[in-house]
Write an enzyme that holds these catalytic residues in place. Structure first.
Site, PDB file in Angstrom:
ATOM      1  CG  ASP A  29      -1.970   0.914   1.185  1.00  0.00           C
ATOM      2  OD1 ASP A  29      -3.435   0.339   1.031  1.00  0.00           O
ATOM      3  OD2 ASP A  29      -1.528   2.558   1.147  1.00  0.00           O
ATOM      4  CB  ILE A  30       0.823   4.048  -1.916  1.00  0.00           C
ATOM      5  CG1 ILE A  30       2.166   4.946  -2.843  1.00  0.00           C
ATOM      6  CG2 ILE A  30      -0.469   5.444  -1.529  1.00  0.00           C
ATOM      7  CD1 ILE A  30       1.606   6.421  -3.944  1.00  0.00           C
ATOM      8  CG  ASN A  86     -12.445  -0.742   4.373  1.00  0.00           C
ATOM      9  OD1 ASN A  86     -12.428  -1.684   5.235  1.00  0.00           O
ATOM     10  ND2 ASN A  86     -10.568  -0.070   4.034  1.00  0.00           N
ATOM     11  CB  VAL A  95      -9.084   2.019  -5.002  1.00  0.00           C
ATOM     12  CG1 VAL A  95      -9.016   1.266  -5.943  1.00  0.00           C
ATOM     13  CG2 VAL A  95      -8.262   2.750  -4.240  1.00  0.00           C
ATOM     14  CG  HIS A  99      -8.766  -2.823  -2.359  1.00  0.00           C
ATOM     15  ND1 HIS A  99      -9.962  -2.231  -2.981  1.00  0.00           N
ATOM     16  CD2 HIS A  99      -8.348  -2.418  -0.822  1.00  0.00           C
ATOM     17  CE1 HIS A  99     -10.063  -1.234  -2.328  1.00  0.00           C
ATOM     18  NE2 HIS A  99      -9.234  -1.288  -1.389  1.00  0.00           N
ATOM     19  CG  HIS A 101      -6.783  -2.952   3.242  1.00  0.00           C
ATOM     20  ND1 HIS A 101      -5.841  -1.773   3.185  1.00  0.00           N
ATOM     21  CD2 HIS A 101      -8.352  -2.302   2.304  1.00  0.00           C
ATOM     22  CE1 HIS A 101      -7.132  -0.625   2.294  1.00  0.00           C
ATOM     23  NE2 HIS A 101      -8.006  -1.242   2.079  1.00  0.00           N
TER      24      HIS A 101
HETATM   25  P1  5GP Z   1      -9.809   1.780   0.318  1.00  0.00           P
HETATM   26  O1  5GP Z   1      -9.891   2.807   1.100  1.00  0.00           O
HETATM   27  O2  5GP Z   1     -10.202   1.701  -0.897  1.00  0.00           O
HETATM   28  O3  5GP Z   1     -10.244   0.164   1.238  1.00  0.00           O
HETATM   29  O4  5GP Z   1      -8.113   1.132   0.270  1.00  0.00           O
HETATM   30  C1  5GP Z   1      -7.468   1.436  -1.243  1.00  0.00           C
HETATM   31  C2  5GP Z   1      -5.763   1.637  -0.914  1.00  0.00           C
HETATM   32  O5  5GP Z   1      -5.258   1.567  -1.882  1.00  0.00           O
HETATM   33  C3  5GP Z   1      -5.860   2.537   0.680  1.00  0.00           C
HETATM   34  O6  5GP Z   1      -5.171   1.886   1.553  1.00  0.00           O
HETATM   35  C4  5GP Z   1      -4.587   3.709  -0.229  1.00  0.00           C
HETATM   36  O7  5GP Z   1      -3.514   4.068   0.737  1.00  0.00           O
HETATM   37  C5  5GP Z   1      -4.079   2.861  -1.322  1.00  0.00           C
HETATM   38  N1  5GP Z   1      -3.516   3.277  -2.337  1.00  0.00           N
HETATM   39  C6  5GP Z   1      -4.287   4.349  -3.307  1.00  0.00           C
HETATM   40  N2  5GP Z   1      -3.872   4.683  -4.128  1.00  0.00           N
HETATM   41  C7  5GP Z   1      -3.050   4.005  -4.328  1.00  0.00           C
HETATM   42  C8  5GP Z   1      -1.593   3.605  -5.489  1.00  0.00           C
HETATM   43  O8  5GP Z   1      -1.602   4.150  -6.738  1.00  0.00           O
HETATM   44  N3  5GP Z   1      -1.100   3.131  -5.305  1.00  0.00           N
HETATM   45  C9  5GP Z   1      -0.926   1.846  -4.377  1.00  0.00           C
HETATM   46  N4  5GP Z   1       1.073   0.897  -3.902  1.00  0.00           N
HETATM   47  N5  5GP Z   1      -1.644   1.795  -3.085  1.00  0.00           N
HETATM   48  C10 5GP Z   1      -2.576   2.621  -3.321  1.00  0.00           C
END
Ligand code: 5GP
Length: 113
Positions: A29-30, A86, A95, A99, A101
């Site tokens: 994760d970024i 999520n 996103v 996915h 986590h």
């Molecule tokens: P969500 O909030 O949808 O459950 O998780 C999305 C995750 O994607 C977040 O933890 C966010 O940091 C990660 N994320 C968003 N954009 C990118 C990206 O461009 N690269 C990577 N490696 N992670 C990303």
């Protein structure tokens, strides 16, 4: 609709990939929320848990097997870890490409805030 994760799958934008096969990709994760924070995704574009179909059952199970494999390989399987999907606004999904986590490396509180 394609997301940034589709671009990561296509290698159009970089990511630190830790696992890949024909159906699944796992990458760091970024914005890590723990010392280990890996996202495990199907290459198939499924926006949210709400979009899952019966035909996706094996694929979704595979995401957990990849989590288990990474946990063993990286040495935190016995200490413990958390896996989270999520879903939508209240779930904190940002996103729209499903996915898993995988979080590890510190004691994680429960319940989540
Ligand atoms: P969500 O909030 O949808 O459950 O998780 C999305 C995750 O994607 C977040 O933890 C966010 O940091 C990660 N994320 C968003 N954009 C990118 C990206 O461009 N690269 C990577 N490696 N992670 C990303």
């Amino acid at each position: 609709m394609s997301t940034i994760f589709s671009k990561i799958i296509q290698k159009e934008i970089p990511a630190k990939i830790v696992y890949e096969d024909d159906e699944v990709l796992a990458f760091e994760d970024i914005s890590p929320q723990a010392p280990v924070h890996i996202l495990i995704i199907p290459k198939k574009e499924i926006p949210t848990l709400n979009h899952l179909q019966a035909e996706d059952a094996v694929l979704m199970g595979k995401l957990f097997l990849v989590a288990q494999k990474i946990a063993k390989e990286q040495g935190f399987a016995e200490q413990g870890y958390r896996t989270v999907f999520n879903c939508n606004e209240d779930g904190g999904q940002t996103v729209d490409h499903i996915h898993l986590h995988l979080l590890a490396g510190r004691s994680l509180t429960w319940p989540p805030g």
